[in-house]
Motif scaffolding. Structure first.
Motif, PDB file in Angstrom:
ATOM      1  N   LYS A   1      51.476 -60.030  65.928  1.00 18.80           N
ATOM      2  CA  LYS A   1      50.395 -60.099  64.937  1.00 18.80           C
ATOM      3  C   LYS A   1      50.983 -60.097  63.531  1.00 18.80           C
ATOM      4  O   LYS A   1      50.532 -60.845  62.657  1.00 18.80           O
ATOM      5  N   TYR A   2      51.988 -59.249  63.327  1.00 16.03           N
ATOM      6  CA  TYR A   2      52.641 -59.177  62.014  1.00 16.03           C
ATOM      7  C   TYR A   2      53.268 -60.516  61.655  1.00 16.03           C
ATOM      8  O   TYR A   2      53.145 -61.003  60.525  1.00 16.03           O
TER       9      TYR A   2
ATOM     10  N   PRO B   1      56.509 -52.775  61.900  1.00 18.63           N
ATOM     11  CA  PRO B   1      55.277 -52.830  62.691  1.00 18.63           C
ATOM     12  C   PRO B   1      55.479 -52.155  64.046  1.00 18.63           C
ATOM     13  O   PRO B   1      56.603 -52.085  64.555  1.00 18.63           O
TER      14      PRO B   1
ATOM     15  N   GLU C   1      53.901 -53.184  69.723  1.00 17.84           N
ATOM     16  CA  GLU C   1      52.842 -54.005  70.319  1.00 17.84           C
ATOM     17  C   GLU C   1      52.155 -54.906  69.295  1.00 17.84           C
ATOM     18  O   GLU C   1      51.323 -55.755  69.671  1.00 17.84           O
ATOM     19  N   GLU C   2      52.482 -54.739  67.999  1.00 22.19           N
ATOM     20  CA  GLU C   2      51.825 -55.543  66.968  1.00 22.19           C
ATOM     21  C   GLU C   2      52.783 -56.456  66.213  1.00 22.19           C
ATOM     22  O   GLU C   2      52.428 -57.025  65.192  1.00 22.19           O
TER      23      GLU C   2
ATOM     24  N   VAL D   1      49.027 -55.098  59.759  1.00 19.78           N
ATOM     25  CA  VAL D   1      49.206 -54.121  60.836  1.00 19.78           C
ATOM     26  C   VAL D   1      49.612 -52.789  60.227  1.00 19.78           C
ATOM     27  O   VAL D   1      50.112 -52.730  59.105  1.00 19.78           O
TER      28      VAL D   1
END
Length: 817
Positions: free
Chosen positions: A294-295, A287, A290-291, A301
């Motif tokens: 979220k992952y 990922p 910056e994600e 992502v």
């Protein structure tokens, strides 16, 4: 597929790993004195007339000589050199885009103003380079020097060394040329210097691309083109790709998930034995920084770097969308690993001169103008980590012939579109799409899963709603071509006939590509991965990986369907009978001299034999083999139930011993050359050689010792006899084959009593020497009594009976005159 419809290859040629961590990388040391004594001035070598290209190495062309300018920062860095064909002579069975050679090398300064190219072969590793055993590893081998270059000059501004590489690439060597085995196969006998040259050398940010033309003399037996000219000329491309400075973390292989893998040995001061590990091949899919959170939360992502496959512009335009769809179909699988838009297919940008299809940075589906009915999906990976760097899928034009034949034979009774020799573009496109998906699966690191189709109950293959919703197999990586079990009355549409990416494929991608966080190393990761497997298989046993179909397990076979080979093969044969009856009509084309009919009839006969062999494997003394870790319940090896073997023997009696004369109707035999007696008798003889051999009887004895409730040899022989000794029908067209089967049965038992090894003066095997011989003697004695009770209604049957008794007597009493 390469070759994926044949028994293909499984784990690649094993490479092994040299360094555990980047900080541990230490090259072979050679006394080096950095001196400019004897070197020419930079401007004398790289003159103003030089044509210069900047990139990984700066490449100069001066007076038809090529020079590399190599910075100190790249000395010692591993470089993967991948050599491929660009163009090949006709009839050499090699094509542009196919890989010829692959080597890992690095450059280092040597004494006396030399630059060495060393070949790196990865063999072993340690967890900690401060351990004492690491010193022993360093002194255990020397990395071979594959080439040495004179340093011509040094750039005065940055200290880059300059070497001439003209002859290195133009001539023959172990790094950037064909290996000896390839030359031997093509009957190449010698390198022809004055007909070999460099076409171009181009440099890019992380790679250098070298195109060459090389000519070789040929020996006797070369291709027609080589024999006519006395030589063969090849165009080659070598991609020198800089490997990542920090290797991707390896993911350790597990037998319960099908990935290609490479092997290494682990040493350690605290280890009491050398540990052997395998690590899988996979793309580096991570990922974006910056994600990451979220992952971790389970949100989809996009990866830092998308997996991209380009379509060869030589591909006919009408087939490109289907090849691309076969790639894009994998997007859903990667979503299960947490990534969206992870993989995509694109048209090759034909007007972009900065891109080359031979460039090892780009993955391409190459289209070959070849009559070979095949396709294959290889990959090139970082030997340190298994990171897949690129892939060149090989797509032979004549693969369409292959899938057409499969579909006519297996789905013709179910799909009216398949009842002709030239398919509509939509149907052929659908078939291309499924082959594309299969080959892309290989390039993603996935091996065949020949056991996948066994996880679908045969009854579900005829359930229209279920099979159209779920597909007929759980993996596109199986050789489960089309749903030949479905019958015309089931009215199953194409969604229930075609293979598709299934639940196993999605789970395998999840297991191989889902990122693991907060662990120390790949050994800690392996514990997480093991738990994923245990939990997933407990929740859904259909995720079982059945391997390449080369072990004893009858569930893992190529080209089969369903969890019951007898039922599936009966349904398949029912459809083959429909195909045979319709072949004269389906194969008719204006002006055809029945070549279509002869071709397809041969294909049908092969498919019939395939169904027979699917069932046969149940009776070949194997077992169900289910790989398990100690956390899982149940046995790894499970005997095949007696009832399944008995059903198999009954199937053989119905479908083989009773001759398959339906394969040879007058509407076909009057139009093409056939030899039913030779074909059918050969199948019957082969069947009995399989069923009645000392090895199978020996295995049955062993299993009975382990479990007294299992099959016994006498019971097995009795059931085989029931399948073979069928009543004569009074129809000589059938009875001639029944008599052949009975004689073959007796002949095979006689061979067990008197094995060939004894006749040759050799020591019998354990199986030949075992009690199986005694059981066979008892069985023949009993059989003689039954033959004596046989009634003959014709003179031929009377002679047949007398011949059998004579053969049995001779075997039981060999010394009797």
């Amino acid at each position: 597929m390469k070759k994926w419809m044949t028994a293909l290859t499984l784990l690649p040629a094993i490479t092994v790993l040299g360094q555990e961590k980047e900080k541990a990388v230490q090259k072979d040391s050679v006394p080096v004195v950095k001196s400019t004594t004897g070197l020419q001035a930079y401007e004398k070598v790289i003159t103003k007339a030089a044509l210069t290209r900047q990139g990984m190495f700066t490449v100069h062309l001066v007076d038809n000589k090529y020079y590399f300018e190599i910075p100190d920062s790249l000395l010692g860095r591993e470089i993967l050199a991948v050599t491929r064909y660009v163009a090949t002579p006709e009839q050499t069975q090699s094509y542009g885009g196919e890989k010829v050679n692959e080597q890992t090398l690095y450059f280092e300064r040597g004494p006396q103003n030399k630059l060495f190219a060393r070949i790196k072969v990865y063999r072993a590793t340690v967890k900690d380079t401060t351990e004492a055993i690491y010193k022993a590893m360093q002194t255990s081998g020397v990395t071979p020097i594959a080439a040495a270059f004179d340093i011509k000059c040094i750039h005065p501004a940055n200290g880059n060394v300059v070497i001439e590489v003209t002859d290195f690439f133009r001539k023959d060597n172990s790094i950037v040329a064909m290996p000896p085995a390839e030359k031997t196969e093509k009957k190449l006998s010698g390198f022809i210097d004055d007909r070999s040259f460099i076409n171009s050398i181009r440099s890019y940010p992380i790679n250098v691309e070298v195109k060459t033309t090389k000519t070789f003399s040929v020996s006797t037996g070369a291709s027609a083109a080589g024999s006519a000219a006395g030589a063969l000329t090849f165009e080659l491309n070598t991609s020198m790709v800089l490997l990542p400075k920090v290797a991707m973390r390896r993911r350790l292989f597990d037998n319960r998930v099908g990935y290609f893998a490479s092997r290494y040995s682990l040493y350690g001061d605290d280890l009491q034995e050398v540990k052997t590990y395998d690590f899988i091949a996979r793309y580096r899919l991570e990922p974006k920084d910056e994600e990451v959170e979220k992952y971790k939360r389970g949100e989809l992502v996009e990866p830092k770097k998308q997996i991209v496959y380009y379509i060869d512009p030589a591909t006919p335009k009408k087939w490109r969308p289907y090849l691309m769809a076969g790639v894009n179909d994998w997007q859903n699988a990667f979503e299960q690993a947490g990534f969206k838009n992870a993989i995509v297919a694109k048209e090759w940008p034909e007007n972009d001169t900065a891109m080359s299809m031979e460039d090892a940075r780009f993955s391409v589906i190459r289209y070959f103008a070849s009559d070979i009915p095949n396709a294959y999906g290889p990959h090139v990976s970082d030997p340190r980590s298994g990171e897949i760097l690129e892939s060149h899928v090989g797509w032979y034009h004549n693969v369409m012939n292959l899938v057409r034949d499969w579909y006519i034979i297996q789905a013709g009774p179910l799909d009216a579109r398949a009842r002709k020799m030239e398919f509509d573009d939509e149907l052929m496109g659908d078939l291309i799409r499924f082959v594309s998906s299969h080959e892309i699966g290989h390039t993603l690191g996935l091996r065949h899963n020949m056991g996948a189709s066994s996880q679908t109950p045969v009854e579900k293959l005829r359930d229209k709603a279920w099979v159209e919703a779920n597909g007929h197999t759980v993996s596109i990586m199986d050789y489960a071509r089309f749903n030949y079990v479905a019958q015309p009355e089931d009215n199953i549409g194409k969604a229930g006939l075609y293979p598709r990416i299934g639940m196993y494929d999605k789970w395998a991608i999840q297991w191989g590509y889902k990122n693991i966080f907060n662990t120390a190393d790949e050994y800690a990761d392996s514990k997480v991965l093991n738990k994923w497997i245990v939990d997933s298989l407990r929740a859904n046993p259909r995720l079982w990986f059945g391997g390449e179909g080369k072990n004893e397990d009858p569930r893992s076979q190529t080209e089969d369907l369903g969890d019951d080979h007898v039922k599936a093969s009966d349904y398949g044969i029912a459809n083959l009978k429909r195909v045979v009856a319709a072949l004269p009509q389906w194969t008719a084309e204006e002006g055809d001299l029945y070549n279509n009919l002869a071709h397809m009839h041969k294909r049908v006969a092969s498919q019939y034999l395939r169904y027979v062999m699917h069932a046969m494997k149940n009776a070949q003394g194997g077992a169900y083999v289910t790989e398990k870790s100690v956390e899982e319940t149940g046995n790894v090896y499970t005997p095949i139930p007696k009832a399944i073997i008995q059903a198999t023997l009954d199937f053989m009696g119905r479908q083989v011993i009773m001759p398959p004369l339906w394969l040879y109707p007058a509407a076909i035999t009057g139009k093409i050359k056939t030899n039913p007696m030779e074909d059918i008798c050969s199948i019957q003889n082969s069947l009995l050689n399989n069923l009645l051999n000392p090895g199978i009887l020996y295995t049955i004895m062993q299993k009975n010792l382990d479990n007294s409730n299992s099959y016994t040899v006498p019971a097995y022989l009795t059931d085989v006899k029931k399948a073979v000794w069928r009543k004569f029908t009074g129809n000589n067209a059938q009875d001639v084959y029944l008599r052949n089967a009975q004689r073959a049965y007796v002949d095979r038992l006689v061979m067990i009593l008197k094995p060939k090894s004894l006749e040759e003066g050799k020591m019998p095997t354990n199986a030949e020497r075992s009690d199986a011989r005694l059981y066979v003697r008892m069985h023949l004695t009993q059989l003689k009594g039954e033959v004596l009770q046989m009634s003959g209604t014709s003179s031929l049957e009377v002679l047949h009976k007398q011949d059998l008794i004579q053969q049995i007597d001779k075997a039981l009493n060999p010394d009797k005159k």
